[in-house]
Design a protein around this motif. Structure first.
Motif, short mmCIF file in Angstrom:
data_model
loop_
_atom_site.label_atom_id
_atom_site.label_comp_id
_atom_site.label_asym_id
_atom_site.label_seq_id
_atom_site.Cartn_x
_atom_site.Cartn_y
_atom_site.Cartn_z
N GLY A 70 0.81 -1.20 0.00
CA GLY A 70 0.00 0.00 0.00
C GLY A 70 0.84 1.26 0.00
O GLY A 70 1.93 1.29 -0.57
N PHE A 71 0.36 2.29 0.65
CA PHE A 71 0.95 3.61 0.58
C PHE A 71 2.21 3.67 1.43
O PHE A 71 2.16 3.59 2.66
CB PHE A 71 -0.07 4.65 1.06
N GLN A 72 3.36 3.83 0.78
CA GLN A 72 4.65 3.93 1.46
C GLN A 72 5.17 5.35 1.28
O GLN A 72 5.34 5.83 0.15
CB GLN A 72 5.65 2.95 0.85
N ILE A 73 5.44 6.02 2.38
CA ILE A 73 5.96 7.39 2.33
C ILE A 73 7.46 7.36 2.04
O ILE A 73 8.20 6.55 2.61
CB ILE A 73 5.67 8.12 3.65
N THR A 74 7.90 8.21 1.11
CA THR A 74 9.32 8.33 0.77
C THR A 74 9.82 9.72 1.18
O THR A 74 9.05 10.58 1.63
CB THR A 74 9.54 8.13 -0.73
N ASP A 75 11.12 9.96 1.00
CA ASP A 75 11.70 11.24 1.42
C ASP A 75 11.07 12.42 0.69
O ASP A 75 10.89 13.50 1.28
CB ASP A 75 13.21 11.24 1.17
N ASP A 76 10.73 12.23 -0.60
CA ASP A 76 10.19 13.36 -1.36
C ASP A 76 8.79 13.10 -1.90
O ASP A 76 8.26 13.92 -2.66
CB ASP A 76 11.12 13.73 -2.52
N VAL A 80 11.29 2.42 -9.66
CA VAL A 80 11.48 3.10 -8.39
C VAL A 80 12.78 2.65 -7.74
O VAL A 80 13.29 1.56 -8.02
CB VAL A 80 10.29 2.84 -7.43
N SER A 81 13.33 3.51 -6.91
CA SER A 81 14.55 3.19 -6.18
C SER A 81 14.25 3.30 -4.69
O SER A 81 14.29 4.38 -4.10
CB SER A 81 15.69 4.15 -6.57
N ASP A 82 13.88 2.17 -4.12
CA ASP A 82 13.46 2.14 -2.72
C ASP A 82 13.71 0.73 -2.21
O ASP A 82 13.23 -0.24 -2.80
CB ASP A 82 11.98 2.51 -2.60
N ASP A 83 14.44 0.61 -1.12
CA ASP A 83 14.82 -0.71 -0.62
C ASP A 83 13.62 -1.55 -0.21
O ASP A 83 13.72 -2.78 -0.11
CB ASP A 83 15.77 -0.57 0.58
N ARG A 84 12.47 -0.92 0.01
CA ARG A 84 11.27 -1.68 0.39
C ARG A 84 10.61 -2.33 -0.80
O ARG A 84 9.80 -3.27 -0.64
CB ARG A 84 10.27 -0.75 1.09
N GLY A 93 10.98 -2.52 -9.09
CA GLY A 93 12.05 -2.16 -8.18
C GLY A 93 13.37 -2.12 -8.92
O GLY A 93 13.62 -2.94 -9.81
N ASP A 94 14.25 -1.18 -8.57
CA ASP A 94 15.50 -1.04 -9.31
C ASP A 94 16.42 -2.25 -9.16
O ASP A 94 17.37 -2.41 -9.93
CB ASP A 94 16.24 0.24 -8.90
N VAL A 95 16.14 -3.12 -8.19
CA VAL A 95 16.96 -4.31 -7.98
C VAL A 95 17.03 -5.18 -9.23
O VAL A 95 18.02 -5.88 -9.45
CB VAL A 95 16.43 -5.11 -6.76
N PHE A 96 16.00 -5.12 -10.07
CA PHE A 96 15.97 -5.96 -11.27
C PHE A 96 17.00 -5.53 -12.31
O PHE A 96 17.29 -6.28 -13.25
CB PHE A 96 14.57 -5.96 -11.89
#
Length: 447
Positions: free
Chosen positions: A132-138, A272-276, A290-293
């Motif tokens: 669901g809704f994950q808050i990021t820095d920006d 997206v670039s987010d470890d979650r 996810g950028d991991v791919f």
């Protein structure tokens, strides 16, 4: 002349169920109505972590309805109107319980307007983690499966109730606000920018997304439809993620040759670039990755997987979560077909590799609630598709895929319906085949 609806006091109005009755997740979704469309007008302030909005929901009662529920996790509800009249509303955990001023007769169309706001939070599941809704820095990333939409708008949160989706989202200037479907006009005023998105092809609620932040956005057209790709500004310009996104149209065009006409209104992808976010999700028309791919290069197998879902999972959606292999088995097979087409491993090689290492004690066709994202669903599901191809031959197999995608386009379906279509199209008895490949606890004979 419109049909007259009986609104007499003799109607036996009853509350709609607080769950849609899915065998795996009985509390997901709600009963008593069918949603036609969601229209969201939202504003998100990243500095305050505040989401405010109005949701307009058009629906039809499927029973004589005295009250109904919407799924809404957290967030505060200021008011609810039904057909322009104030409605009573209460909260029961993640349920918004709405009692309209008058009963809603079976078959009647109605409109719900919900004004709400607050600081969104993700849902946390023991089996599936946060969604669901994950808050990021920006900004934020609203994403997840099997639940996610209810963390940012009131919804009937189950894939059996598909609906259209229109979103306008206002964010501070300089931030992108990305979602699914066809992009609309972007306007700015007083330091804020409003982005607009519209998906007219009905979608399951988990196939919505909202991604807010600093992104490099590229827009254009492909095959007469909008193409929008976006990559987090934290990732290298021109790097592997952008290289993979650049092949989106090419991969979709190839899949169209084997699955039939592309079934949704737009193309694209968001990285997206987010470890979650260490997964990809087939959000309709515009998957999120996810950028991991892309750590090891411009991997396109994951793009083929998520684009394969546009046919299998998005256009033809499951009716119950136990049939998850219909989504993931076919998307896995899309990977294998693309790999062969792109000059890498063949579908035969991929099948043989997985056959020798899969755990055959775990069924693909009924994996249990905690197993819907397990390897049996993905890998054994993909092997079932390839074993079917070997069993019935290429001509019948690809005719079946196009028939299935065409006949159930825009709807929901079950494994039983797929087996029925497979037998009809191929002219072969296949129930023992599917029993062995989807449900058996030992390795079926390799065809």
């Amino acid at each position: 002349m419109p049909e007259l609806v009986d609104r007499s006091p003799q109607a036996d109005f009853q509350p709609g169920a607080a769950g849609i009755g899915d065998p795996y997740f009985p509390a997901y979704g709600n009963g008593g109505y069918d949603v036609a469309g969601y229209q969201l007008a939202l504003r998100y302030d990243p500095a305050a972590r505040q989401l405010d909005g109005t949701a307009t929901i058009t629906a039809t009662a499927t029973m004589d309805l005295s009250r109904f529920n919407l799924d809404l996790a957290g967030l505060d509800v200021a008011s609810v109107d039904v057909d322009g009249r104030p409605a009573q509303h209460t909260r029961d955990d993640d349920e918004l319980v709405v009692t309209p001023a008058a009963g809603l007769p079976d078959g009647s169309a109605f409109t719900v307007v919900v004004d709400y706001g607050g600081e969104p939070e993700p849902l946390v599941s023991r089996d599936f983690g946060e969604g669901g809704f994950q808050i990021t820095d920006d900004g934020a990333i609203a994403l997840g499966q099997p639940e996610s939409a209810s963390t940012w708008f009131p919804v009937n949160d189950h894939p059996s109730d598909k609906a259209t989706f229109d979103l306008e989202i206002t964010v501070p200037d300089g931030l992108a606000a990305l979602s699914v479907g066809v992009p609309g006009e972007t306007t700015s005023a007083d330091g804020w920018t409003t982005w607009r998105w519209s998906e007219s092809t009905p979608l399951a609620s988990y196939l919505t997304t909202l991604v807010i932040g600093d992104y490099r956005v590229q827009t254009g057209t492909h095959a007469g439809r909008p193409m929008v790709t976006a990559v987090s500004a934290d990732l290298p310009a021109g790097g592997p993620a952008e290289q993979a996104m650049a092949r989106t149209g090419e991969i979709a065009d190839y899949l169209e040759t084997v699955f039939g006409p592309y079934p949704v209104d737009a193309y694209g992808g968001i990285v997206v670039s987010d470890d979650r976010i260490r997964y990809a999700l087939e959000t309709q028309s515009r998957p999120v990755y996810g950028d991991v791919f892309f750590d090891r290069g411009p991997e396109t197998w994951v793009v083929a997987h998520e684009l394969g879902h546009q046919w299998f999972g998005n256009s033809v959606s499951l009716r119950q979560w136990r049939d998850m292999w219909l989504n993931e088995g076919f998307a896995t097979y899309a990977e294998w077909l693309w790999s062969e087409h792109d000059g890498a491993a063949t579908a035969d090689e991929m099948f043989d590799r997985e056959y020798d290492r899969i755990d055959w004690t775990k069924p693909a066709g009924d994996p249990g609630p905690a197993g819907i994202f397990g390897q049996a669903v993905y890998k054994r599901g993909g092997m079932t598709v390839h074993a079917l191809r070997r069993t019935v031959g290429d001509d019948a197999f690809f005719r079946l895929l196009r028939t299935w995608a065409g006949e159930y386009r825009g709807g929901n379906a079950t494994t039983e319906q797929f087996v029925t279509v497979a037998e009809r199209v191929t002219g072969q008895p296949l129930r023992e085949f599917f029993d062995a490949w989807l449900y058996g606890d030992t390795a079926p004979t390799r065809p």
